[in-house]
Design a protein around this motif. Structure first.
Motif, PDB file in Angstrom:
ATOM      1  N   ILE A   4       0.868  -1.191   0.000  1.00 39.95           N
ATOM      2  CA  ILE A   4       0.000   0.000   0.000  1.00 39.95           C
ATOM      3  C   ILE A   4       0.895   1.228   0.000  1.00 39.95           C
ATOM      4  CG2 ILE A   4      -1.708   1.309   1.317  1.00 39.95           C
ATOM      5  CD1 ILE A   4      -2.778  -1.418   2.277  1.00 39.95           C
ATOM      6  N   TRP A   5       0.738   2.050  -1.015  1.00 39.69           N
ATOM      7  CA  TRP A   5       1.646   3.176  -1.203  1.00 39.69           C
ATOM      8  C   TRP A   5       1.462   4.203  -0.111  1.00 39.69           C
ATOM      9  CZ3 TRP A   5       5.887   3.628  -3.847  1.00 39.69           C
ATOM     10  CH2 TRP A   5       6.452   4.883  -3.999  1.00 39.69           C
ATOM     11  N   ASP A   6       2.548   4.647   0.477  1.00 40.54           N
ATOM     12  CA  ASP A   6       2.462   5.568   1.603  1.00 40.54           C
ATOM     13  C   ASP A   6       3.531   6.648   1.477  1.00 40.54           C
ATOM     14  OD1 ASP A   6       1.458   6.533   3.968  1.00 40.54           O
ATOM     15  OD2 ASP A   6       2.769   5.302   5.223  1.00 40.54           O
ATOM     16  N   GLY A   7       3.840   7.045   0.256  1.00 41.79           N
ATOM     17  CA  GLY A   7       4.812   8.115   0.077  1.00 41.79           C
ATOM     18  C   GLY A   7       6.196   7.600  -0.264  1.00 41.79           C
ATOM     19  N   PHE A   8       7.030   8.493  -0.789  1.00 41.40           N
ATOM     20  CA  PHE A   8       8.349   8.142  -1.287  1.00 41.40           C
ATOM     21  C   PHE A   8       9.376   8.144  -0.157  1.00 41.40           C
ATOM     22  CE2 PHE A   8      12.481   9.255  -2.982  1.00 41.40           C
ATOM     23  CZ  PHE A   8      12.598   8.422  -4.073  1.00 41.40           C
ATOM     24  N   THR A   9      10.253   7.163  -0.150  1.00 42.60           N
ATOM     25  CA  THR A   9      11.316   7.159   0.861  1.00 42.60           C
ATOM     26  C   THR A   9      12.565   6.475   0.321  1.00 42.60           C
ATOM     27  OG1 THR A   9      11.937   6.503   3.083  1.00 42.60           O
ATOM     28  CG2 THR A   9      10.583   4.958   1.849  1.00 42.60           C
ATOM     29  N   LEU A  10      13.696   6.850   0.888  1.00 40.46           N
ATOM     30  CA  LEU A  10      14.948   6.146   0.557  1.00 40.46           C
ATOM     31  C   LEU A  10      15.443   5.340   1.761  1.00 40.46           C
ATOM     32  CD1 LEU A  10      16.905   8.826  -1.500  1.00 40.46           C
ATOM     33  CD2 LEU A  10      15.937   6.695  -2.336  1.00 40.46           C
ATOM     34  N   ASP A  11      14.567   5.263   2.802  1.00 38.03           N
ATOM     35  CA  ASP A  11      14.975   4.638   4.060  1.00 38.03           C
ATOM     36  C   ASP A  11      15.537   3.237   3.888  1.00 38.03           C
ATOM     37  OD1 ASP A  11      14.377   6.785   5.499  1.00 38.03           O
ATOM     38  OD2 ASP A  11      12.617   5.967   6.530  1.00 38.03           O
ATOM     39  N   TRP A  12      14.910   2.443   3.019  1.00 32.72           N
ATOM     40  CA  TRP A  12      15.314   1.045   2.909  1.00 32.72           C
ATOM     41  C   TRP A  12      16.715   0.945   2.317  1.00 32.72           C
ATOM     42  CZ3 TRP A  12      11.877   0.208   6.074  1.00 32.72           C
ATOM     43  CH2 TRP A  12      10.549   0.624   5.905  1.00 32.72           C
ATOM     44  N   TYR A  13      17.026   1.866   1.412  1.00 30.82           N
ATOM     45  CA  TYR A  13      18.378   1.898   0.843  1.00 30.82           C
ATOM     46  C   TYR A  13      19.366   2.357   1.906  1.00 30.82           C
ATOM     47  CZ  TYR A  13      16.271   1.230  -3.701  1.00 30.82           C
ATOM     48  OH  TYR A  13      15.582   0.703  -4.752  1.00 30.82           O
ATOM     49  N   ARG A  14      18.958   3.372   2.670  1.00 27.59           N
ATOM     50  CA  ARG A  14      19.834   3.873   3.717  1.00 27.59           C
ATOM     51  C   ARG A  14      20.122   2.776   4.726  1.00 27.59           C
ATOM     52  NH1 ARG A  14      16.664   8.602   5.135  1.00 27.59           N
ATOM     53  NH2 ARG A  14      16.922   9.732   3.194  1.00 27.59           N
ATOM     54  N   GLY A  15      19.087   2.046   5.090  1.00 24.81           N
ATOM     55  CA  GLY A  15      19.250   0.951   6.050  1.00 24.81           C
ATOM     56  C   GLY A  15      20.222  -0.087   5.534  1.00 24.81           C
ATOM     57  N   LEU A  16      20.123  -0.339   4.254  1.00 24.95           N
ATOM     58  CA  LEU A  16      20.957  -1.340   3.595  1.00 24.95           C
ATOM     59  C   LEU A  16      22.440  -1.006   3.713  1.00 24.95           C
ATOM     60  CD1 LEU A  16      19.553  -3.561   2.172  1.00 24.95           C
ATOM     61  CD2 LEU A  16      19.963  -2.421   0.017  1.00 24.95           C
ATOM     62  N   PHE A  17      22.751   0.280   3.566  1.00 29.04           N
ATOM     63  CA  PHE A  17      24.155   0.692   3.598  1.00 29.04           C
ATOM     64  C   PHE A  17      24.594   1.067   5.004  1.00 29.04           C
ATOM     65  CE2 PHE A  17      23.048   1.386  -0.875  1.00 29.04           C
ATOM     66  CZ  PHE A  17      24.003   0.563  -1.435  1.00 29.04           C
TER      67      PHE A  17
END
Lengths: 292, 279
Positions: B42-55
């Motif tokens: 369910i779309w809830d806005g744009f984020t880069l958090d998952w990429y940040r978490g990854l690195f």
């Protein structure tokens, strides 16, 4: 003297590969065969004593004390064969028309679409399966969309069913079917098709008598290449299939990594291996003469 | 085409076919930027958090439970990627040498076992992964070999040698042996003829075979799954484990990066091929 030098060079070229594949390919396959006739130990090991009940458990003779005949193994084996056959058929139905279409495109577009079909081959298998997990989940994209349009009242249960397993296998196998098919379709002699029409044949007759025989090597080749990895597949049923989607590969994996009954797992994989060898011998040897 | 309506229907079918192939990949890429941590569909806005978490750049002030997960899995992820690269690099070199040598031997020498070798070299490729995987597992364990990167490399080399062999063999079939005969007649030794005459003509096939071997080695899951030790996990095995433990938004980010990498590799392959045609 030249002949002796030739033999030396030949030996230098072939010895490494012979040794390597002999030790790390043939010997492991023989080890499976040997293990399938050994006694499973009580706590997961093996005892080096002859034991044929590993096969008895599967085919119907068992001592009734340590091993019990369970028809479920034959059923799962049959299921693997039928899933693999359906996968081959669906891949064929999907790829054949598209191969035709791509072969008739102008050169530029042909290259573009050929690139598009090989691209998934370069991308990770597990990633492509994972995508279907997201789509098919009860709260996944497909159900959200269908519920949103109002086409269905309650989420469809697709994930963890045989349908999901076959869908996943078709999806990952498509490139393997498409490329041999395309090679055959692209080599079609079009003047023969024109001649067939000119002589008054209908479309169906032309397809059956002219197009099908000419593309048969591609059809058989693609089918074999798709069938073999499908029979022993355990990743697709593991990710997308539930109990009803269990295949022979999952049984083997369980015997090795959780049940720890290696001899029984070895017996099961001997069955997978024999299916594959039968398919290979039946089809590949028949196609050989045409290759030259 | 005789029938415009038929062609139109065929075109429609084919475009749907390509949509079927690419839609799932598009779904992953799209949702890897979705901010919804509960239901990622369910779309809830744009984020880069998952990429940040990854690195490993996850916000330190964020929910402590989730942070622990990110930091731990980042180290494992990088270790798995490193293992995959080491395995793929070594495997590619070994299987390219073995496969090329065999292809040359079969194409340039007449000997009694030629037919046998031709079939034998195809077998590892046609053997189902799971059979080869457990065969190697039993073999290594019976010999008392510790499961490690070395066992994975050995396992990959067995079937990738076949792939390289097929590709190089296809290339060598199109090379005229007259040049090599001329070289031999002019007094060059076998070795010089091989190095200066045959190998340069074979180079595109060898590079193609090596590229294929690298890609398949990086992606192999089944065989590696059986013969990887606990401290020698590769990237596909690591992702498989993550998916088995439950679907998490970071998997979308990893998957997107992998798709991106595969597009780059495929484009590189295409570019190498077009460069050869120009020559």
């Amino acid at each position: 003297m030249a002949r002796r030098r030739d033999r030396l060079v030949l030996a230098a070229l072939l010895t490494p590969v012979t040794l390597f594949l002999g030790v790390f390919f043939l010997v492991p396959l023989l080890t499976i065969a040997v293990f399938s006739f050994l006694t499973p130990g009580l706590y997961g090991g093996v005892e080096w004593a002859f034991y044929h009940w590993n096969y008895g458990r599967i085919f119907g003779w068992a001592d009734g004390i340590m091993e019990v005949f369970e028809p479920v193994y034959l059923r799962i084996l049959g299921r693997s064969l039928s899933f693999a056959a359906v996968t081959v058929l669906l891949c064929l139905i999907l790829c054949y028309p598209v191969a035709f279409w791509v072969s008739r495109l102008p050169e530029r577009w042909r290259l573009v679409f050929l690139f598009l079909i090989t691209l998934p081959f370069f991308s990770s298998l597990i990633v492509r399966l994972y995508a279907w997990l997201l789509i098919l989940k009860p709260s996944g994209l497909l159900n959200e969309m269908l519920l949103g349009i109002g086409l269905i009242g309650a989420p469809l249960e697709i994930l963890y069913t045989p349908t999901a397993v076959v869908l996943g296998m078709v999806y990952v196998m498509i490139p393997f079917m498409f490329l041999p098919l395309f090679a055959a379709v692209d080599n079609l002699d079009r003047s023969l098709i024109e001649a067939s029409y000119d002589l008054g044949a209908t479309r169906f007759q032309t397809f059956r008598k002219v197009i099908l025989p000419q593309t048969l090597p591609g059809i058989v080749g693609g089918s074999v290449i798709v069938f073999i990895p499908s029979v022993g597949n355990f990743i697709v049923p593991d990710v997308l299939g539930g109990a009803k989607g269990l295949m022979a590969g999952n049984l083997v994996e369980q015997q090795f990594l959780s049940a720890r009954n290696w001899p029984f797992g070895a017996a099961l994989s001997m069955l997978i291996m024999s299916v594959v060898l039968i398919v290979l011998v039946t089809f590949v040897t028949r196609l050989r003469p045409k290759e030259g | 085409m005789r029938n415009p309506l038929g062609w139109l229907l065929l075109t429609l079918f084919s475009l749907l076919f390509f949509a079927f192939i690419y839609a799932p990949l598009a779904v992953i890429i799209g949702y890897s930027f979705n901010a919804n941590p509960i239901n990622m569909m369910i779309w809830d806005g744009f984020t880069l958090d998952w990429y940040r978490g990854l690195f490993g750049f996850a916000d330190r002030t964020a929910d402590p439970n989730s942070r622990a997960l990110y930091v731990e899995s980042t180290d494992q992820l990088i270790a798995a990627l490193k293992n995959s690269l080491i395995v793929a690099a070594v495997t590619t070199s070994v299987s390219t040498v073995l496969g090329t040598a065999t292809a040359i031997a079969l194409a340039r020498y007449r000997f009694r076992l030629r037919g046998f070798y031709r079939g034998f070299l195809l077998l590892p490729m046609m053997m189902p992964d799971i059979v080869l995987g457990i065969g190697l597992l039993i073999f290594f364990v019976t010999l008392g070999m510790k499961l490690s990167l070395l066992t994975i490399i050995i396992g990959h080399c067995t079937f990738l040698t076949s792939y390289v062999f097929i590709i190089v063999q296809a290339r060598i079939a199109g090379i005229d042996p007259a040049l090599e005969e001329a070289s031999a007649d002019l007094g060059a030794s076998e070795w010089v003829t091989l190095r200066k005459v045959l190998l340069p003509q074979l180079a595109p096939g060898i590079v193609g075979g090596a590229l294929l071997a690298f890609v398949i080695s990086m992606d192999d899951l089944v065989i590696t799954y059986f013969i990887a030790g606990t401290d020698s996990t590769t990237l596909p095995v690591f992702i498989f484990g993550m998916i088995r433990r439950g679907v998490k938004p970071e998997i979308n980010a990893i998957a997107t990066l992998l798709i991106l990498a595969s597009v780059l590799i495929a484009a590189l392959g295409l570019w190498l091929r077009s460069r050869k045609i120009d020559k």
